[in-house]
Design a protein around this motif. Structure first.
Motif, short mmCIF file in Angstrom:
data_model
loop_
_atom_site.label_atom_id
_atom_site.label_comp_id
_atom_site.label_asym_id
_atom_site.label_seq_id
_atom_site.Cartn_x
_atom_site.Cartn_y
_atom_site.Cartn_z
N UNK A 95 -10.54 -43.58 -32.90
CA UNK A 95 -10.63 -45.06 -33.76
C UNK A 95 -10.60 -44.95 -35.08
N UNK A 96 -9.77 -45.80 -35.50
CA UNK A 96 -9.12 -45.78 -36.97
C UNK A 96 -10.47 -46.29 -37.78
N UNK A 97 -10.71 -45.73 -39.13
CA UNK A 97 -11.93 -45.74 -39.82
C UNK A 97 -12.49 -47.35 -40.04
N UNK A 98 -11.10 -48.28 -40.48
CA UNK A 98 -11.69 -49.50 -40.71
C UNK A 98 -12.12 -50.16 -39.33
N UNK A 99 -11.69 -49.82 -38.34
CA UNK A 99 -12.16 -50.43 -37.04
C UNK A 99 -13.70 -49.92 -36.74
N UNK A 100 -13.59 -48.60 -36.96
CA UNK A 100 -14.91 -47.95 -36.86
C UNK A 100 -16.10 -48.65 -37.66
N UNK A 101 -15.86 -48.70 -39.02
CA UNK A 101 -16.67 -49.50 -39.95
C UNK A 101 -16.91 -50.79 -39.55
N UNK A 102 -16.08 -51.66 -39.00
CA UNK A 102 -16.45 -52.97 -38.48
C UNK A 102 -17.26 -53.01 -37.48
N UNK A 103 -17.13 -52.03 -36.29
CA UNK A 103 -17.68 -52.17 -35.11
C UNK A 103 -19.43 -51.55 -35.41
N UNK B 260 -24.17 -49.36 -47.34
CA UNK B 260 -23.48 -48.33 -47.86
C UNK B 260 -22.90 -47.56 -46.85
N UNK B 261 -21.35 -47.10 -47.13
CA UNK B 261 -20.54 -46.47 -45.85
C UNK B 261 -19.94 -45.31 -46.81
N UNK B 262 -19.61 -44.13 -46.09
CA UNK B 262 -19.01 -43.04 -46.27
C UNK B 262 -18.16 -42.24 -45.36
N UNK B 263 -17.01 -41.65 -45.75
CA UNK B 263 -16.24 -41.00 -44.85
C UNK B 263 -16.03 -39.69 -45.59
N UNK B 264 -16.13 -38.60 -44.94
CA UNK B 264 -15.74 -37.46 -45.47
C UNK B 264 -14.60 -37.16 -46.04
#
Length: 269
Positions: A1-9, A133-137
């Motif tokens: 899943x793309x990061x944007x879609x993952x964050x939204x979900x 707050x959101x973060x991706x490695x």
């Protein structure tokens, strides 16, 4: 899943869960809704309802990922074996339960996604303010959807929140004698979902944690590191969720603040 879609979900799930479980019970708990889990630790009906809803939702978002929830792990320690899986959700359904149980903030939800013991994504949600707050490695950190960079307080001496809750008597004495005099001490919020943002937002400069359980620290460590601060073991080694039973962790608003505190701590063993 793309990061944007993952964050939204994930964000939608956290907001919905907070509304339907945490905020439903906030300042409405009856005595039978609160149970002692360990010394100086409780669990509430909000914890269990939130974890059930989050686990169900995360399983839909990434069915291939194992799930390690705080309350599930408390009931069955074998759940912790999944922390080293190829993909694993880590859930703290209500961080700051002791605060929540007496009807006061701060409290929040912490979620992380780990890959073979390393956190690759994290989310920290405050249901009362809506702060996310959101973060991706390797990709950075965001605060309420905007790219975010950690900032020190600029105060001298630096502001420190040192958690002594799980520290033995000898180490507590050493921290108070050799570390505390170099900092302006403030109370800890007893809520990692609040403490990590405080470090990044320039409210606190450094924090010292003794207990480093995955559901408390996975998301916050990643958020702080990806925002330009530094969170690691006192010897500088990285925090791994599959080694979360090891004690000791420093969080700092900048690498320089981390190094200064780590050097002082190395002198007390």
């Amino acid at each position: 899943m793309a990061e944007t879609a993952l964050d939204e979900a994930v964000a939608a799930l956290m907001r919905d869960t907070a509304q339907r479980t945490l905020l439903k019970h906030y300042q409405q708990l009856a005595d039978h809704h609160v149970t002692a889990k360990a010394a100086d630790d409780v669990v509430t009906i909000a914890d269990t309802e939130s974890e059930a809803m989050l686990a169900e939702g995360l399983a839909r978002i990434l069915p291939e990922a194992a799930i390690v929830g705080e309350e599930a792990a408390h009931a069955d320690a074998s759940v912790l074996e999944h922390l080293s899986d190829s993909l694993c959700w880590i859930i703290d359904p209500l961080d700051g339960t002791n605060n929540f149980a007496v009807g006061k903030p701060p409290f929040g939800i912490l979620l992380a996604l780990a890959e073979k013991g390393e956190t690759v994504a994290g989310w920290i949600y405050d249901p009362l303010t809506g702060r996310l707050c959101t973060a991706h490695r390797g990709k950075g950190a965001w605060l309420n959807g905007e790219r975010f960079t950690a900032r020190p307080s600029g105060q001298e001496p630096p502001i420190a929140a040192i958690s002594l809750v799980f520290v033995d008597q000898e180490k507590r004495a050493a921290l108070l004698e050799h570390i505390a005099p170099h900092y302006a001490l403030v109370d800890i919020p007893r809520c990692a979902a609040e403490q990590y943002p405080r470090i990044a937002l320039g409210i606190n400069d450094v924090s010292v944690f003794e207990r480093t359980l995955a559901w408390d620290h996975a998301a916050g460590v990643l958020f702080l590191n990806e925002s330009g601060g530094k969170a690691a073991r006192p010897d500088g080694s990285p925090y791994r969720v599959d080694r979360h039973l090891e004690p000791g962790l420093i969080g700092a608003a900048s690498p320089a603040l981390f190094d200064a505190l780590a050097e002082r701590m190395s002198l007390i063993g």
